[in-house]
Design a protein around this motif. Structure first.
Motif, PDB file in Angstrom:
ATOM      1  N   MET A  99     -30.623   4.575   5.805  1.00 38.00           N
ATOM      2  CA  MET A  99     -29.729   5.686   6.126  1.00 38.00           C
ATOM      3  C   MET A  99     -28.338   5.532   5.523  1.00 38.00           C
ATOM      4  O   MET A  99     -27.951   6.239   4.614  1.00 38.00           O
ATOM      5  CB  MET A  99     -29.627   5.858   7.646  1.00 38.00           C
ATOM      6  CG  MET A  99     -30.877   6.472   8.255  1.00 38.00           C
ATOM      7  SD  MET A  99     -30.584   7.141   9.897  1.00 38.00           S
ATOM      8  CE  MET A  99     -29.334   8.383   9.564  1.00 38.00           C
ATOM      9  N   ASP A 100     -27.560   4.556   6.037  1.00 41.64           N
ATOM     10  CA  ASP A 100     -26.163   4.430   5.620  1.00 41.64           C
ATOM     11  C   ASP A 100     -26.069   3.915   4.190  1.00 41.64           C
ATOM     12  O   ASP A 100     -26.621   2.871   3.852  1.00 41.64           O
ATOM     13  CB  ASP A 100     -25.425   3.487   6.563  1.00 41.64           C
ATOM     14  CG  ASP A 100     -25.454   3.991   7.997  1.00 41.64           C
ATOM     15  OD1 ASP A 100     -25.073   5.153   8.206  1.00 41.64           O
ATOM     16  OD2 ASP A 100     -25.862   3.236   8.895  1.00 41.64           O
ATOM     17  N   GLY A 101     -25.374   4.672   3.345  1.00 40.91           N
ATOM     18  CA  GLY A 101     -25.271   4.302   1.944  1.00 40.91           C
ATOM     19  C   GLY A 101     -26.433   4.802   1.113  1.00 40.91           C
ATOM     20  O   GLY A 101     -26.450   4.582  -0.101  1.00 40.91           O
ATOM     21  N   ASP A 140     -29.481   0.474  -0.223  1.00 40.57           N
ATOM     22  CA  ASP A 140     -28.297   0.269  -1.061  1.00 40.57           C
ATOM     23  C   ASP A 140     -27.746  -1.144  -1.061  1.00 40.57           C
ATOM     24  O   ASP A 140     -26.871  -1.448  -1.872  1.00 40.57           O
ATOM     25  CB  ASP A 140     -27.191   1.239  -0.647  1.00 40.57           C
ATOM     26  CG  ASP A 140     -26.682   0.963   0.767  1.00 40.57           C
ATOM     27  OD1 ASP A 140     -27.512   0.920   1.699  1.00 40.57           O
ATOM     28  OD2 ASP A 140     -25.465   0.792   0.949  1.00 40.57           O
ATOM     29  N   ILE A 141     -28.203  -2.027  -0.164  1.00 34.87           N
ATOM     30  CA  ILE A 141     -27.601  -3.357  -0.096  1.00 34.87           C
ATOM     31  C   ILE A 141     -28.666  -4.446  -0.276  1.00 34.87           C
ATOM     32  O   ILE A 141     -29.867  -4.183  -0.187  1.00 34.87           O
ATOM     33  CB  ILE A 141     -26.835  -3.575   1.226  1.00 34.87           C
ATOM     34  CG1 ILE A 141     -27.782  -3.520   2.431  1.00 34.87           C
ATOM     35  CG2 ILE A 141     -25.707  -2.568   1.379  1.00 34.87           C
ATOM     36  CD1 ILE A 141     -27.112  -3.892   3.748  1.00 34.87           C
ATOM     37  N   GLY A 155     -24.330   3.577  -3.188  1.00 37.03           N
ATOM     38  CA  GLY A 155     -24.060   3.204  -1.803  1.00 37.03           C
ATOM     39  C   GLY A 155     -23.056   2.078  -1.661  1.00 37.03           C
ATOM     40  O   GLY A 155     -22.128   1.938  -2.457  1.00 37.03           O
ATOM     41  N   PHE A 156     -23.284   1.197  -0.659  1.00 37.31           N
ATOM     42  CA  PHE A 156     -22.283   0.211  -0.277  1.00 37.31           C
ATOM     43  C   PHE A 156     -22.454  -1.161  -0.916  1.00 37.31           C
ATOM     44  O   PHE A 156     -21.613  -2.031  -0.711  1.00 37.31           O
ATOM     45  CB  PHE A 156     -22.287   0.040   1.253  1.00 37.31           C
ATOM     46  CG  PHE A 156     -21.912   1.290   2.003  1.00 37.31           C
ATOM     47  CD1 PHE A 156     -20.776   2.007   1.679  1.00 37.31           C
ATOM     48  CD2 PHE A 156     -22.713   1.749   3.042  1.00 37.31           C
ATOM     49  CE1 PHE A 156     -20.431   3.152   2.374  1.00 37.31           C
ATOM     50  CE2 PHE A 156     -22.375   2.896   3.751  1.00 37.31           C
ATOM     51  CZ  PHE A 156     -21.234   3.602   3.412  1.00 37.31           C
ATOM     52  N   LYS A 210     -33.114   1.862 -10.192  1.00 37.20           N
ATOM     53  CA  LYS A 210     -31.947   2.303  -9.446  1.00 37.20           C
ATOM     54  C   LYS A 210     -31.656   3.768  -9.689  1.00 37.20           C
ATOM     55  O   LYS A 210     -32.053   4.344 -10.716  1.00 37.20           O
ATOM     56  CB  LYS A 210     -30.732   1.445  -9.778  1.00 37.20           C
ATOM     57  CG  LYS A 210     -30.261   1.515 -11.218  1.00 37.20           C
ATOM     58  CD  LYS A 210     -29.042   0.611 -11.431  1.00 37.20           C
ATOM     59  CE  LYS A 210     -29.368  -0.852 -11.181  1.00 37.20           C
ATOM     60  NZ  LYS A 210     -28.186  -1.730 -11.432  1.00 37.20           N
ATOM     61  N   ILE A 211     -30.971   4.357  -8.739  1.00 36.30           N
ATOM     62  CA  ILE A 211     -30.500   5.731  -8.880  1.00 36.30           C
ATOM     63  C   ILE A 211     -28.989   5.736  -8.678  1.00 36.30           C
ATOM     64  O   ILE A 211     -28.464   5.031  -7.826  1.00 36.30           O
ATOM     65  CB  ILE A 211     -31.186   6.684  -7.885  1.00 36.30           C
ATOM     66  CG1 ILE A 211     -31.042   6.196  -6.439  1.00 36.30           C
ATOM     67  CG2 ILE A 211     -32.659   6.866  -8.253  1.00 36.30           C
ATOM     68  CD1 ILE A 211     -31.591   7.162  -5.389  1.00 36.30           C
TER      69      ILE A 211
END
Length: 213
Positions: A11-13, A165-166, A186-187, A196-197
């Protein structure tokens, strides 16, 4: 018989950046509980992707563990309601891209978040129709790698990729035995060569390359 292929999202990132409103909600919640620390957007961005227990240890390091867990629970519940009302920042072209992905793939969410967080996201943006299943740390206390595998097996997928993203997302995906796609906007960074995107819309092409090649 066609293979059942899945895309499982962090979700986040990956789907959104809620860090600003999460920080606001935690600051308000903690003030209500008499804990006066101002929690910043940067604070939240630095802990995105960690489990809620880990986040509590980082955000409230000077608080006794029992009080810390009480603050964590209250802040998480307050956060869910705040996000259900205020939302966060969706990444560009998200719903349009989900529509295209849904034509070929079954879509899911696995996050290290608290119970109710995914639901707040889906409620605010009315995105329930795109996702068939979800799993989070808050529901069963399991780490992300196990939850990715759990969802994969529960939905009887033939193949799937996790989009995150991490580095922790990559490590969890490797534990689950699936392909990984890095949301490079992302983060975090990934210490391996992976697909990768750089924008969410690129996933239409990259997912095909990873799962249909």
């Amino acid at each position: 018989m066609d293979e059942k292929l899945g895309l499982i999202f962090d979700m986040d990132g990956t789907l959104w950046d809620s860090s600003e409103n999460v920080a606001k909600s935690w600051t308000i919640a903690n003030e209500k509980k008499g804990y006066k620390r101002v929690i910043t957007t940067e604070d939240m961005q630095n802990v995105m992707g960690k489990t809620m227990t880990e986040i509590a240890e980082i955000i409230f390091p000077d608080v006794p563990i029992q009080t810390r867990m009480e603050l964590l629970q209250y802040s998480g519940e307050f956060e869910n309601e705040y996000l259900r009302e205020h939302g966060g920042n969706l990444y560009p072209d998200l719903e349009e891209t989900l529509k295209k992905l849904k034509e070929k793939y079954h879509l899911y969410i696995v996050s290290n978040c608290q119970s109710g967080y995914i639901e707040a996201f889906l409620d605010y943006y009315q995105l329930w129709d795109y996702f068939e299943d979800k799993q989070c740390f808050g529901d069963n206390g399991l780490p992300k790698g196990q939850n990715i595998r759990l969802l994969y097996e529960r939905n009887q997928l033939d193949d799937a990729a996790y989009i995150g993203d991490i580095q922790g997302d990559y490590d969890a995906t490797m534990e689950a035995g699936l392909a990984f796609i890095h949301a490079a906007y992302g983060f975090g960074k990934i210490n391996h060569q992976v697909p990768k995107i750089h924008s969410f819309s690129e996933l239409v092409e990259v997912a095909d390359r990873v799962l249909l090649a």
